[in-house]
Every structure is written in C-alpha cells, then in structure tokens.
Design a protein around this motif. Structure first.
Motif, PDB file in Angstrom:
ATOM      1  N   CYS A  10       0.842  -1.194   0.000  1.00  0.00           N
ATOM      2  CA  CYS A  10       0.000   0.000   0.000  1.00  0.00           C
ATOM      3  C   CYS A  10       0.878   1.244   0.000  1.00  0.00           C
ATOM      4  N   CYS A  12       1.400   3.573   2.280  1.00  0.00           N
ATOM      5  CA  CYS A  12       2.174   3.848   3.500  1.00  0.00           C
ATOM      6  C   CYS A  12       3.074   2.700   3.907  1.00  0.00           C
ATOM      7  N   GLY A  13       2.894   1.519   3.318  1.00  0.00           N
ATOM      8  CA  GLY A  13       3.745   0.381   3.645  1.00  0.00           C
ATOM      9  C   GLY A  13       3.224  -0.485   4.778  1.00  0.00           C
ATOM     10  N   ASN A  14       2.086  -0.129   5.355  1.00  0.00           N
ATOM     11  CA  ASN A  14       1.492  -0.951   6.419  1.00  0.00           C
ATOM     12  C   ASN A  14       1.139  -2.342   5.900  1.00  0.00           C
ATOM     13  N   CYS A  72      -6.030  -0.645   3.034  1.00  0.00           N
ATOM     14  CA  CYS A  72      -5.230  -0.268   4.192  1.00  0.00           C
ATOM     15  C   CYS A  72      -6.007   0.742   5.033  1.00  0.00           C
TER      16      CYS A  72
HETATM   17 ZN    ZN Z   1      -1.217   1.934   3.998  1.00  0.00          ZN
END
Ligand code: ZN
Length: 128
Positions: A10, A12-14, A72
């Motif tokens: 995603c 943000c990388g979450n 996300c």
């Molecule tokens: Zn994210």
C-alpha cells in the motif's frame, strides 16, 4: 498468465503482500464500486487465494453480499477484491513492484464507466 512471483504494498507500507502462484492477465474495471473506492477505474489481476502472503492490517469491507474489498486502514489504498466462495482473489496492479510482467487485456463493466471520459482503443483515456 504469468508465473513470476509478485510483490506489492500500500502507499504507507502498512500492508505488504507477495504472490507465489500463477497470475492472470490484467483487467480494468469500470464498475461503480471500483470507481468510487479507487477514485476512477481499478486495474487488477487474479491469483489463487492460497498463493497470497499478506502482512499488516487489512480492513475488509463487504460492499455487497457477494464480495469483500480489502484496503489499508491507515492510508486507504485499495488492494484486494474477493468474491464470496471464489478460489481466486483480485489484487491491485498499481500496488505492485515493477517490473510486473503483467499486461492488461480487457476492460470490464464498461457500461458503468464514469461519464467524464471515453475508453480509448489503446486502453487509455482519450481526449475529447
Ligand atoms: Zn497503507
């Protein structure tokens, strides 16, 4: 069909995911649900659900009785679509690391497309 492993995330990388299995050709969906969730069209491909390894929190939203949509909860990236009972799951092409080796081969639900553009023969939006 592509047998190359894929990886994506995603904004943000979450949420991160890897796919180790056969991936279908891509499609661009113009349905009203994808349009609203993604802001325009949704480019995706499919792979067997068991071939996905997903890390991070995914928010699953049941947009209808027949499918859930995964995104996300932190940055809102729309990543997954899963039809109830289906062995395959769709994932966002835009989330993938490149090169993907995947090509978009069709547009779907064209009758539901936004009225603000035309689908070009090359698959892209055409200027009026
Ligand atoms: Zn994210």
């Amino acid at each position: 069909m592509s047998a190359e492993p894929q990886a994506g995330r995603c904004l943000c990388g979450n949420v991160r995911f890897e796919i180790d299995g056969p991936v279908s050709a891509g499609s661009i969906c113009h349905c009203g649900q994808c349009r609203r969730q993604g802001g325009h069209v949704w480019a995706s491909a499919q792979a067997p659900r068991e071939s996905f390894a997903i890390s991070g929190d995914v928010q699953w939203y049941a947009a209808s009785d027949t499918a859930t949509r995964g995104f996300c909860p932190r940055c809102g990236s729309f990543l997954f679509w899963h039809g109830a009972g289906e062995a395959e799951m769709s994932f966002s092409l835009g989330a993938l690391e490149e090169p993907t080796g995947i090509r978009v081969e069709k547009h779907i639900f064209c009758a539901s497309k936004g009225d603000y553009f035309e689908i070009g023969e090359d698959g892209g939006a055409r200027k009026p």
